[in-house]
Design a protein around this motif. Structure first.
Motif, PDB file in Angstrom:
ATOM      1  N   ARG A 251       0.828  -1.209   0.000  1.00 33.33           N
ATOM      2  CA  ARG A 251       0.000   0.000   0.000  1.00 33.33           C
ATOM      3  C   ARG A 251       0.864   1.261   0.000  1.00 33.33           C
ATOM      4  O   ARG A 251       0.528   2.279   0.615  1.00 33.33           O
ATOM      5  CB  ARG A 251      -0.953   0.031   1.207  1.00 33.33           C
ATOM      6  N   THR A 252       1.985   1.210  -0.669  1.00 36.98           N
ATOM      7  CA  THR A 252       2.840   2.378  -0.847  1.00 36.98           C
ATOM      8  C   THR A 252       2.934   2.706  -2.329  1.00 36.98           C
ATOM      9  O   THR A 252       2.642   1.868  -3.182  1.00 36.98           O
ATOM     10  CB  THR A 252       4.254   2.128  -0.292  1.00 36.98           C
ATOM     11  N   PHE A 253       3.363   3.927  -2.613  1.00 36.74           N
ATOM     12  CA  PHE A 253       3.467   4.398  -3.991  1.00 36.74           C
ATOM     13  C   PHE A 253       4.943   4.466  -4.374  1.00 36.74           C
ATOM     14  O   PHE A 253       5.751   5.096  -3.683  1.00 36.74           O
ATOM     15  CB  PHE A 253       2.831   5.777  -4.130  1.00 36.74           C
ATOM     16  N   ALA A 254       5.288   3.811  -5.464  1.00 40.34           N
ATOM     17  CA  ALA A 254       6.670   3.804  -5.928  1.00 40.34           C
ATOM     18  C   ALA A 254       7.022   5.158  -6.528  1.00 40.34           C
ATOM     19  O   ALA A 254       6.218   5.781  -7.219  1.00 40.34           O
ATOM     20  CB  ALA A 254       6.889   2.693  -6.952  1.00 40.34           C
ATOM     21  N   ALA A 255       8.230   5.606  -6.248  1.00 39.78           N
ATOM     22  CA  ALA A 255       8.742   6.852  -6.811  1.00 39.78           C
ATOM     23  C   ALA A 255      10.160   6.612  -7.299  1.00 39.78           C
ATOM     24  O   ALA A 255      10.919   5.838  -6.699  1.00 39.78           O
ATOM     25  CB  ALA A 255       8.726   7.972  -5.779  1.00 39.78           C
ATOM     26  N   ARG A 256      10.518   7.276  -8.394  1.00 39.06           N
ATOM     27  CA  ARG A 256      11.864   7.166  -8.951  1.00 39.06           C
ATOM     28  C   ARG A 256      12.560   8.514  -8.817  1.00 39.06           C
ATOM     29  O   ARG A 256      12.014   9.549  -9.217  1.00 39.06           O
ATOM     30  CB  ARG A 256      11.814   6.738 -10.420  1.00 39.06           C
ATOM     31  N   VAL A 257      13.757   8.474  -8.239  1.00 40.12           N
ATOM     32  CA  VAL A 257      14.557   9.676  -8.000  1.00 40.12           C
ATOM     33  C   VAL A 257      15.734   9.668  -8.953  1.00 40.12           C
ATOM     34  O   VAL A 257      16.530   8.714  -8.969  1.00 40.12           O
ATOM     35  CB  VAL A 257      15.044   9.721  -6.539  1.00 40.12           C
ATOM     36  N   ALA A 258      15.862  10.700  -9.753  1.00 44.06           N
ATOM     37  CA  ALA A 258      16.950  10.819 -10.718  1.00 44.06           C
ATOM     38  C   ALA A 258      18.067  11.679 -10.130  1.00 44.06           C
ATOM     39  O   ALA A 258      17.809  12.662  -9.426  1.00 44.06           O
ATOM     40  CB  ALA A 258      16.452  11.440 -12.022  1.00 44.06           C
ATOM     41  N   PHE A 259      19.315  11.280 -10.400  1.00 43.67           N
ATOM     42  CA  PHE A 259      20.467  12.074  -9.982  1.00 43.67           C
ATOM     43  C   PHE A 259      20.613  13.281 -10.903  1.00 43.67           C
ATOM     44  O   PHE A 259      20.447  13.173 -12.116  1.00 43.67           O
ATOM     45  CB  PHE A 259      21.745  11.241 -10.027  1.00 43.67           C
ATOM     46  N   GLN A 260      20.955  14.418 -10.318  1.00 44.42           N
ATOM     47  CA  GLN A 260      21.209  15.608 -11.132  1.00 44.42           C
ATOM     48  C   GLN A 260      22.632  15.640 -11.666  1.00 44.42           C
ATOM     49  O   GLN A 260      22.924  16.366 -12.610  1.00 44.42           O
ATOM     50  CB  GLN A 260      20.917  16.866 -10.304  1.00 44.42           C
ATOM     51  N   ASP A 261      23.504  14.840 -11.063  1.00 40.14           N
ATOM     52  CA  ASP A 261      24.889  14.748 -11.510  1.00 40.14           C
ATOM     53  C   ASP A 261      25.071  13.421 -12.233  1.00 40.14           C
ATOM     54  O   ASP A 261      24.769  12.362 -11.683  1.00 40.14           O
ATOM     55  CB  ASP A 261      25.839  14.845 -10.319  1.00 40.14           C
ATOM     56  N   ALA A 262      25.572  13.460 -13.450  1.00 42.03           N
ATOM     57  CA  ALA A 262      25.722  12.233 -14.230  1.00 42.03           C
ATOM     58  C   ALA A 262      26.899  11.387 -13.778  1.00 42.03           C
ATOM     59  O   ALA A 262      27.005  10.224 -14.172  1.00 42.03           O
ATOM     60  CB  ALA A 262      25.893  12.585 -15.712  1.00 42.03           C
ATOM     61  N   ASP A 263      27.787  11.924 -12.940  1.00 41.47           N
ATOM     62  CA  ASP A 263      28.988  11.198 -12.522  1.00 41.47           C
ATOM     63  C   ASP A 263      28.853  10.561 -11.152  1.00 41.47           C
ATOM     64  O   ASP A 263      29.861  10.250 -10.509  1.00 41.47           O
ATOM     65  CB  ASP A 263      30.192  12.144 -12.525  1.00 41.47           C
ATOM     66  N   VAL A 264      27.660  10.348 -10.676  1.00 38.69           N
ATOM     67  CA  VAL A 264      27.468   9.717  -9.366  1.00 38.69           C
ATOM     68  C   VAL A 264      27.904   8.252  -9.442  1.00 38.69           C
ATOM     69  O   VAL A 264      27.483   7.525 -10.346  1.00 38.69           O
ATOM     70  CB  VAL A 264      25.992   9.814  -8.937  1.00 38.69           C
ATOM     71  N   PRO A 265      28.733   7.775  -8.507  1.00 37.13           N
ATOM     72  CA  PRO A 265      29.214   6.382  -8.551  1.00 37.13           C
ATOM     73  C   PRO A 265      28.173   5.407  -8.015  1.00 37.13           C
ATOM     74  O   PRO A 265      28.387   4.728  -7.011  1.00 37.13           O
ATOM     75  CB  PRO A 265      30.457   6.427  -7.666  1.00 37.13           C
ATOM     76  N   ALA A 266      27.054   5.314  -8.685  1.00 35.16           N
ATOM     77  CA  ALA A 266      25.960   4.437  -8.258  1.00 35.16           C
ATOM     78  C   ALA A 266      25.939   3.196  -9.129  1.00 35.16           C
ATOM     79  O   ALA A 266      25.881   3.289 -10.355  1.00 35.16           O
ATOM     80  CB  ALA A 266      24.621   5.177  -8.354  1.00 35.16           C
ATOM     81  N   ASP A 267      25.977   2.046  -8.491  1.00 31.32           N
ATOM     82  CA  ASP A 267      25.930   0.768  -9.196  1.00 31.32           C
ATOM     83  C   ASP A 267      24.585   0.086  -8.958  1.00 31.32           C
ATOM     84  O   ASP A 267      23.920   0.320  -7.935  1.00 31.32           O
ATOM     85  CB  ASP A 267      27.058  -0.153  -8.716  1.00 31.32           C
ATOM     86  N   LEU A 268      24.210  -0.765  -9.894  1.00 30.48           N
ATOM     87  CA  LEU A 268      22.927  -1.458  -9.798  1.00 30.48           C
ATOM     88  C   LEU A 268      22.839  -2.262  -8.507  1.00 30.48           C
ATOM     89  O   LEU A 268      23.785  -2.959  -8.131  1.00 30.48           O
ATOM     90  CB  LEU A 268      22.738  -2.389 -11.000  1.00 30.48           C
ATOM     91  N   GLY A 269      21.683  -2.167  -7.843  1.00 27.83           N
ATOM     92  CA  GLY A 269      21.436  -2.948  -6.644  1.00 27.83           C
ATOM     93  C   GLY A 269      21.947  -2.339  -5.368  1.00 27.83           C
ATOM     94  O   GLY A 269      21.685  -2.875  -4.281  1.00 27.83           O
ATOM     95  N   GLN A 270      22.677  -1.224  -5.435  1.00 26.28           N
ATOM     96  CA  GLN A 270      23.175  -0.595  -4.223  1.00 26.28           C
ATOM     97  C   GLN A 270      22.027  -0.057  -3.376  1.00 26.28           C
ATOM     98  O   GLN A 270      20.990   0.351  -3.886  1.00 26.28           O
ATOM     99  CB  GLN A 270      24.125   0.556  -4.569  1.00 26.28           C
TER     100      GLN A 270
END
Length: 367
Positions: A251-270
């Motif tokens: 019963r929650t609403f999914a939201a997607r947050v986009a990074f404003q910096d393209a060089d963020v060291p974010a990997d899948l599943g983190q």
């Protein structure tokens, strides 16, 4: 001499003490210390949501025809290239279908040749006036019908030939296999999702928002993101997408947050945390330790400024944060709230208010 005086003084003191205890007066317990705080402006508090780093584009891959899975060529977590084969269906059925349509094409071509020769013969006889015009028209119509039938069957052959290639599922673009839903020997239907591909490119954080606080968030709202692999740094972001429907289980609403910096060291599943500031709608906030509840009704202990006694105050709360919780109704900014040990307090109890450094607090100073 000193021992004699001491022996006389002890009975006298005991008699005085017993007389004080027996006069019917109850000895009042001293006020217990209570750490107090004032509600802070909600601009100083953040709503915190746990999230997971995902790809912005996550196409669900499926076979365009149904059949039995003969080969599975990749697994979850493998990196794939565009047009790389991922799985194959048993091609026997589509091959037989292709052969059947090919035979129909050959039959239609032979029928067209016969109709063409018949038309040419009737045209010669018509020029010699040996047959009527209607006989020639019949031959002409038979030829046109045979030509149309050949064109139709050729189109069917093209479809069957394409379907023969559909028995091999290929990656639509470069990326990583995020989910797998098939095994060898499984029969799948056309359009049934068998893989989810996390496409290379932008990364986002997926969070779940509570339905009671959904109206406080909007697409384009600025947030900050903290990655568990880089706890010392926070990255600016914004809410890019809000689901229009709640998850049927949470019963929650999914939201997607986009990074404003393209060089963020974010990997899948983190794992990540998203902080959302809501100073407009939530006026005040108190520490989580100040809130208690009974019968589903949350409350806080407010210290009366003149008598230093406790008052149980029901409140209406917002979404819980990491360390604080917004108070939507029930508190005023100048009031003092007990911030620790609330489970052992009682209504009307006299306390000695102190701050976090154990210094006495002047309650009237906050009014």
């Amino acid at each position: 001499m000193f021992r004699h005086v001491l022996s006389l003084a002890l009975p006298v003191s005991l008699i005085a003490l017993l007389g004080a205890c027996g006069n019917g007066q109850e000895v009042e317990a001293p006020p217990r210390p209570a750490m107090v705080v004032q509600p802070q402006p909600a601009g100083a508090s953040l709503d915190t949501f746990a999230g997971e780093v995902r790809a912005r584009l996550e196409p669900e891959l499926a076979f365009r025809i149904g059949g039995k899975v003969a080969k599975r060529l990749v697994d979850v977590g493998e990196r794939v290239k565009k047009d790389q084969p991922l799985a194959e269906l048993d091609p026997q059925d589509v091959r037989l279908q292709l052969e059947a349509v090919r035979a129909q094409v050959a039959a239609a071509e032979a029928n067209l040749q016969l109709a063409s020769a018949e038309r040419d013969r009737y045209r010669t006889l018509l020029e010699r006036q040996l047959v009527s015009r209607s006989h020639f028209d019949n031959a002409e119509n038979s030829y046109r019908s045979a030509a149309a039938q050949l064109k139709q069957i050729q189109a069917q052959y093209d479809v069957a030939r394409n379907q023969a290639t559909y028995a091999v599922l290929r990656a639509s673009e470069d990326g990583v296999i995020a989910t797998r839903r098939i095994e060898v020997g499984q029969v799948v239907a056309a359009g049934q999702t068998v893989f989810t591909l996390a496409a290379d490119g932008e990364r986002e954080v997926v969070i779940s928002l509570p339905e009671q606080a959904l109206d406080r968030y909007r697409i384009g709202q600025d947030v900050t993101v903290q990655l568990w692999s880089h706890l010392q740094q926070r990255y600016p972001g914004r809410i890019r997408e809000l689901s229009p429907a709640a998850d049927p289980q949470s019963r929650t609403f999914a939201a997607r947050v986009a990074f404003q910096d393209a060089d963020v060291p974010a990997d899948l599943g983190q794992s990540a945390r998203v902080f959302i500031r809501n100073a407009e709608d939530v006026p005040l906030a108190v520490p989580l330790s100040a809130v208690s509840a009974e019968g589903g009704q949350p409350f806080v202990w407010v210290v009366a400024p003149k008598t230093a006694t406790l008052e149980r105050r029901p409140v209406r709360l917002g979404a819980y944060g990491e360390r604080q919780v917004p108070v939507l109704e029930g508190l005023r900014e100048h009031e003092w709230v007990v911030a620790a040990g609330v489970h052992v307090l009682r209504e009307g109890q006299k306390v000695r208010p102190v701050d976090r450094d154990n210094r006495l607090v002047e309650l009237a100073a906050g009014e």
